[in-house]
Scaffold this active site. Structure first.
Site, PDB file in Angstrom:
ATOM      1  N   ARG A   1       2.751   0.922  10.107  1.00  0.00           N
ATOM      2  CA  ARG A   1       2.777   0.977  11.574  1.00  0.00           C
ATOM      3  C   ARG A   1       2.943  -0.410  12.196  1.00  0.00           C
ATOM      4  O   ARG A   1       3.458  -0.535  13.294  1.00  0.00           O
ATOM      5  CB  ARG A   1       1.512   1.696  12.085  1.00  0.00           C
TER       6      ARG A   1
ATOM      7  N   LYS B   1      -4.970  -0.542  -2.854  1.00  0.00           N
ATOM      8  CA  LYS B   1      -4.937   0.847  -3.312  1.00  0.00           C
ATOM      9  C   LYS B   1      -5.417   0.889  -4.756  1.00  0.00           C
ATOM     10  O   LYS B   1      -5.093  -0.010  -5.527  1.00  0.00           O
ATOM     11  CB  LYS B   1      -3.492   1.376  -3.296  1.00  0.00           C
TER      12      LYS B   1
HETATM   13  N1  BES Z   1       2.424   4.070   2.247  1.00  0.00           N
HETATM   14  C1  BES Z   1       1.176   4.625   2.585  1.00  0.00           C
HETATM   15  C2  BES Z   1       1.197   6.117   2.866  1.00  0.00           C
HETATM   16  C3  BES Z   1       1.620   7.045   1.745  1.00  0.00           C
HETATM   17  C4  BES Z   1       0.680   7.788   1.079  1.00  0.00           C
HETATM   18  C5  BES Z   1       2.949   7.223   1.425  1.00  0.00           C
HETATM   19  C6  BES Z   1       1.057   8.658   0.083  1.00  0.00           C
HETATM   20  C7  BES Z   1       3.340   8.096   0.433  1.00  0.00           C
HETATM   21  C8  BES Z   1       2.391   8.832  -0.240  1.00  0.00           C
HETATM   22  C9  BES Z   1       0.615   3.933   3.833  1.00  0.00           C
HETATM   23  O1  BES Z   1       0.995   2.624   4.014  1.00  0.00           O
HETATM   24  C10 BES Z   1      -0.865   3.963   3.716  1.00  0.00           C
HETATM   25  O2  BES Z   1      -1.358   3.417   2.778  1.00  0.00           O
HETATM   26  N2  BES Z   1      -1.528   4.609   4.671  1.00  0.00           N
HETATM   27  C11 BES Z   1      -2.953   4.698   4.658  1.00  0.00           C
HETATM   28  C12 BES Z   1      -3.440   4.578   6.073  1.00  0.00           C
HETATM   29  C13 BES Z   1      -4.916   4.412   6.216  1.00  0.00           C
HETATM   30  C14 BES Z   1      -5.346   3.105   5.626  1.00  0.00           C
HETATM   31  C15 BES Z   1      -5.297   4.495   7.660  1.00  0.00           C
HETATM   32  C16 BES Z   1      -3.356   6.048   4.046  1.00  0.00           C
HETATM   33  O3  BES Z   1      -2.662   7.025   4.273  1.00  0.00           O
HETATM   34  O4  BES Z   1      -4.345   6.083   3.335  1.00  0.00           O
HETATM   35 ZN    ZN Z   2      -0.212   1.214   3.003  1.00  0.00          ZN
END
Ligand code: BES
Ligand code: ZN
Ligand code: ZN
Length: 525
Positions: free
Chosen positions: A377, A303
Site C-alpha cells: 500500500r 514473514k
Molecule cells: N504480499 C503480502 C500479501 C499476500 C499474502 C500476497 C498472501 C499473496 C499471498 C502483503 O504485502 C502482506 O504481507 N500483507 C500483510 C498485511 C498486514 C501486515 C496488515 C498480510 O496480509 O498479512
Molecule cells: Zn508484505
C-alpha cells in the site's frame, strides 16, 4: 474411463494436402501450439485425430456427422464401453482408414448441456490440448463445442483461449537433459471456427502467458531493474511509450512512501510508466496501476519462512498490467491507457525502513509505518497519486495486497473495492465477460478510524487485529485519489500452488483478461 486404445501416433500418421485459412501460432518455452481456423467441419479436415464433443451421453452435431461417415461405429463403441461423456472424460477410437481421413476419433466429454456456460468451452480447450499432447498426436482437428447457448464467435474464442492457456508450460530453468524439456509441437485445427475470434484469443492468451512468465521468474533474476528492462523491451517492440525512473529520480520526485519500502534492498527500485495512445484520442484516459514487489520478505516485520515461499508472486499486479498493455498495443482500442508500476524489493538491511518510521508520500500525506510487511500500500499510494496527477480519468489498481482477502474469498476469487459504484460495476462486468472471478467487498468508512495515527496523518496498518484487513488496505489506498478507483486484491488468484483447469502451478496471469475486456469494451467488433 479414458483412452480405450493406446497408440503411438506421429510417425505412422502423416498427412498431406491441407490449406490453412488462418494461421495463429503460439509458442511457450517448450510447447509450441499452432491454432488454425478452418471453415470445414471436423470430418472434412485431414488431420490424424478428429475431436468431437459428447454432451452427457449425447453426440454433438459434428460427432453425429463423423459417426454417420464411419457407419455408426462411434455410437456403437460409445454404448459398448458405457462411455458417459462427463466433463473431461475422453474416449479414443480408431477410424477405418481412408486417404486423407482421420485415423482416430477422440470423443470429448463436456458434461450435461443444461447449465453449461462458456467457461465449460474454455476449460475444454485447456484439457483437450493437454490430452492430445499426452496421447502423442502432433496434429488434430476439433470442433468448437457449440451448444445453442452461445454463438460460433464466443465458442471459437473460448476454445482457442482455453487451448492456449492450457498449453502453457514453465520449465525455463530445467536443464536441457531433463525429460520435461523435450519440445512438444501440436497443430490444432478449429473446425467451423470464427477466424477473427481465434485471432483475438491468441493475442489475449499470449498476454496472459507473458504475465505468467514474469510471475514465475525467480526473484534473483527478476529484480526491479530487470522488470523495468523487460517492460521497456516490450514497449519498444510494440510501439508503446515508455519511461523508467531510477532510485534518484524516484526520490527527487518525492515518492517517499515508495522509496521507504525500497531503501533496504541492494536491488534499487524502478518506477515504470507505459502509455498507449489510440490513433484518434477521444474520451477517457484510464490508468492501470500494478503492485510490483519483486520479493516481499516482510521487511523487519519479517514473514515466517513458509510465508515467504510464494512471495516472488508479489509483483503479479505489475505482471498483469504489463500483460494487458501488451494485448492493448496489439488490439488498438480507442481509449488512452497509462500503466504505472512502482517496482521494489522488501528486504532487511542496515538501510531498511523500520517500524515507527514516518514516510512522506508524494501526496504530501505523512504515513506512520506500523508494519513493514504492509509495504504494498505504501508503494501503491505514490503510484496512485502519480497516476491521478498525470490526468487519469479512472484508475484500476491490481495487487497481491492482503492475506486477509485470501481468508475472505479463497484462492479463486479476487476482492473488488470501488470508491465509485459505476466504475466498480464496469470493472465487475468486464471480469464477468472475461470469465475471471471477482467479488465486491465494502469500503466501510467506519473502519477508516482504525488507520488514525497519533504521530502522522495516517498509519499503514491498524495494529494487532487482522479483522477487516482487506478493507482497511483498500481504504488506505483510496486516501490517495479522488478519481474513480477500483482496487482488485488478487492475493488469492494470482498464484496457484497446484495445477488448475487453465494451466500449471505458478503465476496464473489473473486480471489480464478482465483488463483487456474492460479497455476494449468501447470497441466495435
Ligand atoms: N504480499 C503480502 C500479501 C499476500 C499474502 C500476497 C498472501 C499473496 C499471498 C502483503 O504485502 C502482506 O504481507 N500483507 C500483510 C498485511 C498486514 C501486515 C496488515 C498480510 O496480509 O498479512
Ligand atoms: Zn508484505
Ligand atoms: Zn507484499
Amino acid at each position: 474411463m479414458s483412452k480405450a486404445f493406446a497408440h503411438n501416433s506421429g510417425a505412422v500418421l502423416q498427412l498431406t494436402g491441407w490449406s490453412p485459412t488462418l494461421i495463429v501460432c503460439y509458442s511457450s518455452l517448450t510447447m509450441e501450439l499452432t491454432l488454425k481456423s478452418a471453415r470445414r467441419s471436423v470430418d472434412e479436415i485431414p488431420a490424424p485425430l478428429a475431436v468431437v464433443g459428447v454432451w452427457g451421453g449425447e453426440f454433438s452435431e459434428e460427432a453425429n456427422k463423423l459417426d454417420a461417415k464411419y457407419h455408426n461405429s462411434l455410437s456403437k463403441m460409445m454404448k459398448k464401453l458405457h462411455y458417459k461423456g462427463d466433463f473431461g472424460e475422453t474416449l479414443l477410437l480408431p477410424l477405418s482408414s481412408r486417404d486423407e481421413a482421420p485415423g482416430f476419433a477422440l470423443l470429448f466429454g463436456l458434461g450435461k448441456k443444461r447449465g453449461v456456460s462458456i467457461d465449460t468451452v474454455r476449460k475444454a480447450g485447456a484439457k483437450l490440448v493437454q490430452e492430445i499432447a499426452h496421447l502423442g498426436f502432433k496434429e488434430a482437428a476439433t470442433e468448437t463445442f457449440l451448444s445453442g447457448k452461445f454463438g460460433k464467435k464466443e465458442a471459437s474464442y473460448a476454445l482457442a483461449e482455453g487451448a492456449l492457456l492450457g498449453g502453457y508450460t514453465w520449465n525455463k530453468y530445467k536443464t536441457t537433459t531433463a525429460s520435461s524439456k523435450r519440445g512438444e509441437k501440436l497443430r490444432l485445427w478449429l473446425a467451423r471456427a470464427a477466424g477473427a475470434a481465434v485471432d483475438r484469443a491468441e493475442i489475449v492468451a499470449e498476454a496472459v502467458n507473458y504475465a505468467r512468465d514474469l510471475v514465475n521468474e525467480p526473484p534473483n533474476i527478476l529484480t526491479p531493474a530487470e522488470l523495468a528492462r523487460r517492460a521497456s523491451a516490450m514497449a519498444q517492440e510494440l510501439g508503446l511509450e515508455v519511461e523508467v525512473w531510477d532510485e534518484t529520480q524516484i526520490q527527487q520526485a518525492g515518492m517517499g512512501a515508495f522509496y521507504g519500502v525500497a531503501q533496504g534492498s541492494a536491488n534499487p527500485p524502478r518506477f515504470i510508466q507505459l502509455t498507449y495512445k489510440p490513433q484518434h484520442p477521444a474520451g477517457r484516459v484510464i490508468a492501470l496501476v500494478g503492485k510490483g514487489l519483486t520479493f516481499d520478505t516482510g521487511g523487519y516485520s519479517l514473514k515466517p519462512s513458509e510465508s515467504q515461499i510464494a512471495m516472488k508472486c508479489d509483483m503479479a499486479g505489475a505482471a498483469t498490467v504489463l500483460g494487458a498493455m501488451r494485448a492493448i498495443a496489439k488490439l488498438q482500442p480507442q481509449v488512452e491507457v497509462r500503466a504505472y508500476v512502482a517496482a521494489a524489493e522488501n528486504m532487511i538491511s542496515g538501510a531498511a525502513y523500520r517500524v515507527s518510521d514516518v514516510l512522506t508520500s508524494l501526496s504530501g500525506k505523512t504515513i506512520e509505518v506500523l508494519n513493514t510487511d504492509a509495504e504494498g500500500r505504501l508503494t501503491l499510494a505514490d503510484a496512485i497519486t502519480y497516476a491521478d496527477r498525470q490526468g487519469a480519468d479512472a484508475i484500476v489498481e491490481l495487487s497481491t495486497l492482503t492475506g486477509a482477502c485470501v481468508v475472505a474469498l479463497g484462492e479463486k476469487v479476487a476482492g473488488l473495492f470501488a470508491n465509485d459504484a459505476r466504475w466498480g460495476r464496469e470493472v465487475q462486468e468486464a471480469a464477468e465477460r472475461a470469465g475471471e472471478k471477482v467479488w465486491s467487498l465494502p469500503m466501510e468508512e467506519e473502519y477508516l478510524e482504525l488507520l488514525k495515527s497519533s504521530t502522522a496523518d495516517i498509519k499503514n496498518t491498524h495494529g494487532l487485529t487482522r479483522a477487516g484487513g482487506a478493507i482497511t488496505a483498500a481504504l488506505f489506498l483510496a486516501e490517495f485519489t479522488e478519481k474513480p478507483l477500483v482496487h482488485l486484491d488478487i492475493a488469492g488468484p494470482a498464484y496457484s500452488e497446484k495445477s488448475h483447469s487453465l494451466g500449471p502451478a505458478g503465476g496464473t496471469g489473473f486480471g489480464v483478461r478482465t483488463l483487456v475486456e474492460l479497455l476494449c469494451a468501447a470497441q466495435p467488433d
